[in-house]
Design a protein around this motif. Structure first.
Motif, PDB file in Angstrom:
ATOM      1  N   ALA A  88       3.993  13.759 -84.733  1.00  0.00           N
ATOM      2  CA  ALA A  88       4.610  15.035 -85.106  1.00  0.00           C
ATOM      3  C   ALA A  88       5.314  15.661 -83.903  1.00  0.00           C
ATOM      4  O   ALA A  88       6.303  16.380 -84.051  1.00  0.00           O
ATOM      5  CB  ALA A  88       3.558  15.988 -85.671  1.00  0.00           C
ATOM      6  N   ALA A  89       4.802  15.386 -82.703  1.00  0.00           N
ATOM      7  CA  ALA A  89       5.366  16.013 -81.504  1.00  0.00           C
ATOM      8  C   ALA A  89       6.485  15.183 -80.886  1.00  0.00           C
ATOM      9  O   ALA A  89       7.477  15.737 -80.415  1.00  0.00           O
ATOM     10  CB  ALA A  89       4.266  16.253 -80.468  1.00  0.00           C
ATOM     11  N   VAL A  90       6.337  13.870 -80.862  1.00  0.00           N
ATOM     12  CA  VAL A  90       7.285  13.044 -80.096  1.00  0.00           C
ATOM     13  C   VAL A  90       8.009  12.012 -80.953  1.00  0.00           C
ATOM     14  O   VAL A  90       8.820  11.242 -80.430  1.00  0.00           O
ATOM     15  CB  VAL A  90       6.581  12.325 -78.917  1.00  0.00           C
ATOM     16  N   GLY A  91       7.716  11.987 -82.227  1.00  0.00           N
ATOM     17  CA  GLY A  91       8.359  11.001 -83.103  1.00  0.00           C
ATOM     18  C   GLY A  91       7.506   9.750 -83.259  1.00  0.00           C
ATOM     19  O   GLY A  91       6.723   9.396 -82.384  1.00  0.00           O
ATOM     20  N   GLU A  92       7.718   9.092 -84.366  1.00  0.00           N
ATOM     21  CA  GLU A  92       6.898   7.937 -84.732  1.00  0.00           C
ATOM     22  C   GLU A  92       7.026   6.790 -83.712  1.00  0.00           C
ATOM     23  O   GLU A  92       6.026   6.232 -83.255  1.00  0.00           O
ATOM     24  CB  GLU A  92       7.328   7.476 -86.134  1.00  0.00           C
ATOM     25  N   ALA A  93       8.246   6.491 -83.323  1.00  0.00           N
ATOM     26  CA  ALA A  93       8.459   5.328 -82.446  1.00  0.00           C
ATOM     27  C   ALA A  93       7.802   5.550 -81.083  1.00  0.00           C
ATOM     28  O   ALA A  93       7.102   4.671 -80.564  1.00  0.00           O
ATOM     29  CB  ALA A  93       9.955   5.076 -82.279  1.00  0.00           C
ATOM     30  N   ARG A  94       8.021   6.742 -80.532  1.00  0.00           N
ATOM     31  CA  ARG A  94       7.452   7.049 -79.214  1.00  0.00           C
ATOM     32  C   ARG A  94       5.919   7.097 -79.287  1.00  0.00           C
ATOM     33  O   ARG A  94       5.220   6.633 -78.386  1.00  0.00           O
ATOM     34  CB  ARG A  94       8.018   8.391 -78.715  1.00  0.00           C
ATOM     35  N   ALA A  95       5.389   7.641 -80.395  1.00  0.00           N
ATOM     36  CA  ALA A  95       3.932   7.689 -80.559  1.00  0.00           C
ATOM     37  C   ALA A  95       3.356   6.282 -80.565  1.00  0.00           C
ATOM     38  O   ALA A  95       2.328   6.008 -79.944  1.00  0.00           O
ATOM     39  CB  ALA A  95       3.562   8.432 -81.839  1.00  0.00           C
ATOM     40  N   ARG A  96       4.030   5.373 -81.249  1.00  0.00           N
ATOM     41  CA  ARG A  96       3.561   3.980 -81.288  1.00  0.00           C
ATOM     42  C   ARG A  96       3.573   3.363 -79.901  1.00  0.00           C
ATOM     43  O   ARG A  96       2.659   2.647 -79.503  1.00  0.00           O
ATOM     44  CB  ARG A  96       4.453   3.133 -82.205  1.00  0.00           C
ATOM     45  N   GLU A  97       4.645   3.662 -79.171  1.00  0.00           N
ATOM     46  CA  GLU A  97       4.794   3.121 -77.829  1.00  0.00           C
ATOM     47  C   GLU A  97       3.654   3.618 -76.915  1.00  0.00           C
ATOM     48  O   GLU A  97       3.022   2.853 -76.196  1.00  0.00           O
ATOM     49  CB  GLU A  97       6.154   3.583 -77.296  1.00  0.00           C
ATOM     50  N   ILE A  98       3.390   4.930 -77.004  1.00  0.00           N
ATOM     51  CA  ILE A  98       2.372   5.534 -76.126  1.00  0.00           C
ATOM     52  C   ILE A  98       0.983   5.010 -76.483  1.00  0.00           C
ATOM     53  O   ILE A  98       0.221   4.572 -75.615  1.00  0.00           O
ATOM     54  CB  ILE A  98       2.409   7.081 -76.236  1.00  0.00           C
ATOM     55  N   LEU A  99       0.649   5.043 -77.775  1.00  0.00           N
ATOM     56  CA  LEU A  99      -0.713   4.635 -78.160  1.00  0.00           C
ATOM     57  C   LEU A  99      -0.880   3.118 -78.125  1.00  0.00           C
ATOM     58  O   LEU A  99      -1.995   2.612 -78.064  1.00  0.00           O
ATOM     59  CB  LEU A  99      -1.051   5.190 -79.551  1.00  0.00           C
ATOM     60  N   GLY A 100       0.257   2.415 -78.155  1.00  0.00           N
ATOM     61  CA  GLY A 100       0.182   0.950 -78.081  1.00  0.00           C
ATOM     62  C   GLY A 100      -0.022   0.450 -76.666  1.00  0.00           C
ATOM     63  O   GLY A 100      -0.353  -0.718 -76.450  1.00  0.00           O
ATOM     64  N   MET A 101       0.187   1.321 -75.678  1.00  0.00           N
ATOM     65  CA  MET A 101      -0.031   0.919 -74.291  1.00  0.00           C
ATOM     66  C   MET A 101      -1.534   0.926 -74.040  1.00  0.00           C
ATOM     67  O   MET A 101      -2.188   1.956 -74.071  1.00  0.00           O
ATOM     68  CB  MET A 101       0.673   1.890 -73.344  1.00  0.00           C
ATOM     69  N   ASN A 102      -2.056  -0.258 -73.816  1.00  0.00           N
ATOM     70  CA  ASN A 102      -3.501  -0.429 -73.881  1.00  0.00           C
ATOM     71  C   ASN A 102      -4.041  -0.868 -72.524  1.00  0.00           C
ATOM     72  O   ASN A 102      -4.128  -2.059 -72.234  1.00  0.00           O
ATOM     73  CB  ASN A 102      -3.798  -1.473 -74.980  1.00  0.00           C
ATOM     74  N   LEU A 103      -4.388   0.100 -71.701  1.00  0.00           N
ATOM     75  CA  LEU A 103      -4.856  -0.203 -70.341  1.00  0.00           C
ATOM     76  C   LEU A 103      -6.357   0.006 -70.242  1.00  0.00           C
ATOM     77  O   LEU A 103      -6.895   0.960 -70.788  1.00  0.00           O
ATOM     78  CB  LEU A 103      -4.179   0.725 -69.321  1.00  0.00           C
ATOM     79  N   HIS A 104      -7.006  -0.884 -69.514  1.00  0.00           N
ATOM     80  CA  HIS A 104      -8.446  -0.748 -69.310  1.00  0.00           C
ATOM     81  C   HIS A 104      -8.714  -0.643 -67.813  1.00  0.00           C
ATOM     82  O   HIS A 104      -8.241  -1.466 -67.036  1.00  0.00           O
ATOM     83  CB  HIS A 104      -9.158  -1.972 -69.909  1.00  0.00           C
ATOM     84  N   ASN A 105      -9.492   0.356 -67.414  1.00  0.00           N
ATOM     85  CA  ASN A 105      -9.921   0.474 -66.015  1.00  0.00           C
ATOM     86  C   ASN A 105      -8.796   0.314 -64.994  1.00  0.00           C
ATOM     87  O   ASN A 105      -8.814  -0.596 -64.170  1.00  0.00           O
ATOM     88  CB  ASN A 105     -10.994  -0.578 -65.692  1.00  0.00           C
ATOM     89  N   THR A 106      -7.828   1.205 -65.035  1.00  0.00           N
ATOM     90  CA  THR A 106      -6.819   1.193 -63.970  1.00  0.00           C
ATOM     91  C   THR A 106      -7.500   1.419 -62.618  1.00  0.00           C
ATOM     92  O   THR A 106      -8.514   2.122 -62.541  1.00  0.00           O
ATOM     93  CB  THR A 106      -5.781   2.306 -64.235  1.00  0.00           C
ATOM     94  N   ILE A 107      -6.944   0.804 -61.580  1.00  0.00           N
ATOM     95  CA  ILE A 107      -7.474   1.023 -60.228  1.00  0.00           C
ATOM     96  C   ILE A 107      -6.444   1.785 -59.403  1.00  0.00           C
ATOM     97  O   ILE A 107      -5.290   1.357 -59.295  1.00  0.00           O
ATOM     98  CB  ILE A 107      -7.782  -0.323 -59.535  1.00  0.00           C
ATOM     99  N   ILE A 108      -6.869   2.934 -58.884  1.00  0.00           N
ATOM    100  CA  ILE A 108      -6.100   3.597 -57.826  1.00  0.00           C
ATOM    101  C   ILE A 108      -6.977   3.468 -56.587  1.00  0.00           C
ATOM    102  O   ILE A 108      -7.997   4.152 -56.446  1.00  0.00           O
ATOM    103  CB  ILE A 108      -5.797   5.070 -58.179  1.00  0.00           C
ATOM    104  N   TYR A 109      -6.606   2.525 -55.728  1.00  0.00           N
ATOM    105  CA  TYR A 109      -7.479   2.113 -54.621  1.00  0.00           C
ATOM    106  C   TYR A 109      -7.704   3.289 -53.664  1.00  0.00           C
ATOM    107  O   TYR A 109      -6.747   3.901 -53.179  1.00  0.00           O
ATOM    108  CB  TYR A 109      -6.835   0.943 -53.883  1.00  0.00           C
TER     109      TYR A 109
END
Ligand code: FES
Ligand SMILES: [Fe+2]
Lengths: 444, 171
Positions: A294-315
């Motif tokens: 509703a806020a950013v559009g269907e395509a962008r929402a899919r892109e954002i929620l489809g980005m699937n990161l686990h345990n990013t490291i910021i050393y």
């Protein structure tokens, strides 16, 4: 013991590292100076200090600091030390001060960003070198402070890359965490777990992308979750709390296929082990998707929620987790003692159930009382104990060594079980420890 | 004694005795690591809660040290029993002492019981001490005359906001 740069460099080979880096207090001292004295370290989030005068204490290496919102509306980071006799200005924790800091010992006062305001009975300083305009009488500011989408980092050193360049590829995790909010912002909420681990700080970083350990270390919780499911609800959808526990039990072939990215400065991320886009059946994920679309559009929402990161490291800072809105901050305390803070974030504007799921995830997987973390912590302790022994001097990081592929700003592993993330961390370690480099160098 | 009559006094003493016997039984099961028997003390909807914050009101939007329903309690008991539970080798042993028991809210079928507890714990050469208060919401147990089942057990640790090491067993 004191080490020359050659000796330090000799401890990191392309495929192995000397056990001394985990157990020698002299190396820990050097790390506090040469790594924590240089890199950008996460100190806190702007949502913790919404008003002028709000502060929260934090730590960079061995330095206790105060993150404060000053009169200019910006976050500032000061050493928690009074320039008179050195008393700590504020106790650990968060709080609020009116317009200025006042030392509890002799009432010297300071503006929120550090300059001295006044000291009682000024006549006593007449004819002396005391001068409130002289920075020697201010609360000292750390060398550099920068905020990225509300995440405040500080560096004890004047030189080096700016924050965005330092974060490099890991910046994507902070972006994705914030983008998951329909208004693009997150706030710290829900309280913090603080956990002691009796092991070296680097072991935790190495474990974050160690896919070979998951099924082995966590066998007892995986089996418990599976057995519980079979016993009480076979045939139904596995509930979230069991699903996230059972996730560690995926077969080796699953982990081999995961994408693992390693970036300059020791950072990295791996692909998520839970597919957040594949949970269309889950009402929480669906409601989240709808609010975002509703806020950013269907395509962008899919892109954002489809980005699937686990345990990013910021050393040097810790590990943000985007899907479950968490930041595990890793604070070295001694060569064999590490404090981990587990912080949860609310996605502003998202359904409250999304935040409640983050709280459940933190409770179930990362808390000191979870069924999962204690087994990691136990293994870290065993690594620490084993590496004090003369049973061999080298720690192996051979898996898929020599196959890492270059990408802009880092490397990518050819296999999800590669020890690339560990080699990458030691490349950064070696560069910082031996010549003040930026950690981009290849371990030689 | 606030004009309380002898009959009411008798009742109150009998209730307190029954409640204490129940709390002592529960403590004995926990001291013996008899998790499965302990699980059976709860009603099917019973909750076990160890807040992370002092005076915490909400477990949905604030993290908790433990916030476990029947499913999560059962999973924990299964994990503790698994022979590859590396962080429970050796297992945790504890001794609990309960005192200052007071029945704060006698009501029909349900009572709220507050007590103080101290616990000595031992694992892998490390002694630890825990303490705080228990708040039990108990129901009469239809299956065992004179005994109770737990609708809610809340454990408020004096050091709930400490930097903790692993906490693995039910307190
Ligand atoms: S130590 Fe701060 S005013 Fe004296
Ligand atoms: Fe693990």
């Amino acid at each position: 013991m004191l080490y020359t740069n050659e000796q330090l460099a000799d401890m990191v080979k392309p495929d192995k590292v000397h056990r001394a880096v985990y157990v020698d207090p002299g190396i820990f001292d050097l790390e506090m100076e040469r790594i924590y004295g240089r890199v950008w370290v996460y100190v806190g989030h702007e949502s913790q200090i919404p008003q002028t005068g709000d502060y929260v204490t934090s730590r960079i290496g061995r330095q206790d600091v105060i993150l404060v919102r000053a009169a200019d509306g910006k976050p500032h980071v000061l050493y928690n030390r009074c320039p008179h006799k050195g008393a700590q200005i504020v106790p650990p924790g968060d709080g609020h001060v009116d317009r200025h800091f006042r030392c509890p010992y002799h009432a010297w006062t300071f503006r929120l960003h550090g300059p001295m305001l006044s000291a009682p009975l000024r006549a006593g300083y007449e004819g002396t070198a005391f001068d409130p305009a002289d920075e020697a009488f201010w609360l000292r500011r750390v060398a550099r402070v920068a905020s990225y989408r509300g995440f405040v980092f500080a560096s004890l050193s004047e030189g080096g890359d700016d924050l965005v360049d330092f974060l490099g590829g890991a910046k994507a995790a902070i972006d994705n965490l914030c983008d998951r909010s329909p208004v693009g912002e997150v706030e710290v909420a829900g309280g913090v777990f603080r956990v002691w681990q009796n092991s070296n700080w680097k072991i935790f970083y190495e474990n974050l992308h160690d896919t070979m350990h998951a099924a082995v270390t966590h066998e007892s919780s995986v089996v418990a979750a599976r057995d519980e499911y079979e016993a009480s609800m076979a045939g139904q959808d596995m509930p979230f709390v069991l699903h996230i526990m059972a996730g560690n039990g995926e077969p080796y072939q699953f982990w081999e296929k995961l994408a693992v990215h390693a970036f300059d400065h020791g950072h990295g991320y791996m692909e998520g082990i839970f597919d957040p886009g594949g949970t269309d059946r889950d009402p929480t994920s669906r409601a989240h998707h709808e609010s975002l679309a509703a806020a950013v559009g269907e395509a962008r929402a899919r892109e954002i929620l489809g980005m699937n990161l686990h345990n990013t490291i910021i050393y040097g800072s810790g590990s943000p987790h985007t899907v479950f809105q968490q930041f595990r901050v890793i604070r070295p305390v001694a060569v064999d003692r590490t404090m981990v803070e587990i912080i949860t974030f609310r996605l502003k504007g998202a359904p409250e159930a999304v935040f409640e799921r983050a709280v459940t995830y933190a409770n179930t997987i990362n808390s000191p009382s979870s069924n999962v973390m204690p087994d990691d912590v136990e293994l870290y302790t065993r690594v620490q104990k084993g590496n004090r022994l003369d049973g061999g001097d080298w720690v192996s990081m051979h898996r898929y060594c020599g196959t890492d592929r270059d990408i802009p700003g880092g490397k990518v592993a050819v296999n999800g079980t590669s020890e690339l993330p560990i080699r990458n961390q030691f490349a950064a370690w070696k560069a910082l420890m031996t010549e003040g480099g930026t950690g981009c160098g290849e371990a030689a | 004694m606030n004009g309380i009559g002898a009959v009411e006094m008798d009742e109150a003493i009998r209730l307190k005795h029954r409640v204490e016997q129940f709390l002592f039984l529960e403590a004995r099961l926990l001291d013996a690591n008899a998790w499965d028997e302990w699980l059976r003390l709860f009603t099917p909807t019973g909750m076990y809660w160890v807040p992370r914050m002092r005076g915490q009101q909400d477990a949905r939007t604030q993290v908790s040290l433990f916030h476990e329903d029947a499913l999560l309690r059962s999973v924990r008991a299964r994990r503790l029993a698994n022979h590859r539970n590396w962080s429970q080798q050796p297992p945790t042993h504890g001794a609990r002492t309960i005192g200052n028991v007071s029945v704060t809210d006698p009501g029909p079928g349900t009572i709220v019981v507050r007590s103080s507890f101290q616990m000595l714990e031992w694992r892998a050469d490390n002694p630890r001490a825990f303490g705080g208060s228990y708040t039990h919401t108990l129901r009469e147990d239809p299956a065992a005359a004179g005994s109770f089942r737990i609708e809610m057990k809340r454990v408020d640790l004096v050091n709930c906001d400490a930097i903790h090491e692993n906490l693995q067993v039910f307190l």
